[in-house]
Design an enzyme around this catalytic site. Structure first.
Site, PDB file in Angstrom:
ATOM      1  N   GLN A 102      29.613  56.725   9.572  1.00  0.00           N
ATOM      2  CA  GLN A 102      28.684  56.179   8.829  1.00  0.00           C
ATOM      3  C   GLN A 102      29.332  55.652   7.508  1.00  0.00           C
ATOM      4  OE1 GLN A 102      25.437  55.951   8.995  1.00  0.00           O
ATOM      5  NE2 GLN A 102      25.106  56.725  10.941  1.00  0.00           N
ATOM      6  N   SER A 103      30.397  54.967   7.609  1.00  0.00           N
ATOM      7  CA  SER A 103      31.274  54.375   6.533  1.00  0.00           C
ATOM      8  C   SER A 103      30.305  53.116   5.856  1.00  0.00           C
ATOM      9  CB  SER A 103      32.392  53.685   7.130  1.00  0.00           C
ATOM     10  OG  SER A 103      32.849  52.857   6.229  1.00  0.00           O
ATOM     11  N   ASN A 104      30.231  53.383   4.563  1.00  0.00           N
ATOM     12  CA  ASN A 104      29.372  52.502   3.728  1.00  0.00           C
ATOM     13  C   ASN A 104      30.447  51.236   3.547  1.00  0.00           C
ATOM     14  OD1 ASN A 104      27.168  53.851   2.933  1.00  0.00           O
ATOM     15  ND2 ASN A 104      28.642  55.071   1.514  1.00  0.00           N
TER      16      ASN A 104
END
Ligand SMILES: Cc1ncc(COP(=O)(O)O)c(C=O)c1O
Length: 325
Positions: A78-80
């Protein structure tokens, strides 16, 4: 030093909508009996916004200058940072490949859904270890080179001195925004993880000779390591700018007391902060970064480490896509 003149010497892509808005949080200020302002770097525009866009303006310009035809980066599922790298590469028409830590879910959501939408190639690695992701990414880059491609590797979080120049540039922009708003903040608070945002901001402040503290609320690493990494990146960015401030370490303010049981593990204070901002200001934070940073700021106000009668600024670094995970 006129850092904006120095920054003109570096290639930069125009990816973010700048300047980002700066405004007061009236109801929160009233509730906490303080003078709280916010910088909206959650509104940098592209790919639903966030802090990484400012770093990518310099990193992707460097990739283009070197004639690279594919960009690789890595992060958690879930890396921005990965979402925004994918969005910025789409804008520039450059191939992008993401190495994501975590199993492939049956149905993608949140950032992962957007990564796919922006056309990124994705490889999942079943590990939580940042060094494993980095190794896998470097292996992939090497395999691409052997096939005749020219990959550009963006380290986790885009946190290199070059990427951090995005936040050195932001320091000058914020200075103008504060003057326009008629405030002289006592400090800027933000979430700190791979240290590039804080390191860059600090480098900009030091190069301009400003003493305003930049306080990083740690969300991933222990305090000693975070402090060392912020200082390293700030020193590297200062060097690129041609500035040589004395004693960078002494200017690094970090507090890692709000991490709880670890990165991305919710704490009760973080949940309270997310609820408070949502209900008092209509403002979404997230539970990984900005919620913990806001919990830190609230605690610093309550315990008297922040003066109630002088403005304090919270840097909203984005991340609320996580709410749709
Ligand atoms: C929303 C958000 N805030 C803050 C940070 C921390 O920034 P940095 O990694 O530059 O310390 C990140 C990094 O991933 C982020 O995604």
């Amino acid at each position: 030093m006129d850092i904006e003149r120095r920054l003109k010497g570096f290639p930069r892509e125009s990816l973010a909508l700048l300047p980002t808005p700066v405004h007061r949080l009236d109801r929160l200020s009233e509730a906490l009996r303080a003078d709280i302002w916010i910088i909206r770097d959650d509104m940098t525009g592209i790919g639903l916004g966030g802090n990484k866009v400012r770093k990518l303006e310099f990193l992707l310009a460097d990739a283009r200058r070197r004639g690279c035809d594919v960009v690789l980066t890595a992060g958690a599922n879930q890396s921005n940072h990965c979402r925004l790298t994918a969005a910025c590469c789409a804008r520039l028409g450059v191939d992008v490949r993401l190495v994501l830590g975590g199993n492939k879910p049956e149905a993608p959501s949140g950032n992962l859904l957007l990564d796919r939408l922006f056309g990124a190639g994705i490889r999942h690695v079943n590990s939580k270890d940042w060094s494993v992701w980095t190794r896998r990414m470097e292996d992939e880059a090497e395999a691409m080179r052997r096939r005749g491609r020219k990959p550009y590797v963006v380290p986790i979080g885009g946190s290199t001195p070059l990427g951090a120049l995005g936040y050195a540039a932001a320091a000058a922009e914020y200075g103008r925004s504060f003057a326009k708003a008629g405030i002289k903040p006592q400090a800027i608070y933000l979430a700190a993880s791979s240290a590039g945002t804080q390191g860059g901001l600090l480098a900009g402040m030091l190069a301009m000779g400003w003493g305003m503290p930049v306080v990083g609320i740690g969300v991933a690493k222990d305090e000693k390591r975070l402090k060392r990494e912020v200082a390293e990146i700030a020193r590297g960015a200062c060097e690129l700018l041609g500035a040589s401030p004395r004693n960078v370490e002494a200017a690094v303010h970090v507090d890692a007391n709000y991490i709880g049981r670890g990165y991305a593990v919710r704490t009760p204070e973080c949940e309270k902060a997310v609820n408070l901002l949502a209900r008092m200001e209509g403002l979404p934070l997230d539970y990984v970064y900005t919620g913990k940073a806001m919990a830190g700021l609230i605690d610093h106000i309550r315990t008297g480490r922040i003066r109630r009668n002088a403005p304090v600024v919270f840097l909203h670094t984005g991340g609320s896509v996580e709410l749709f995970e």
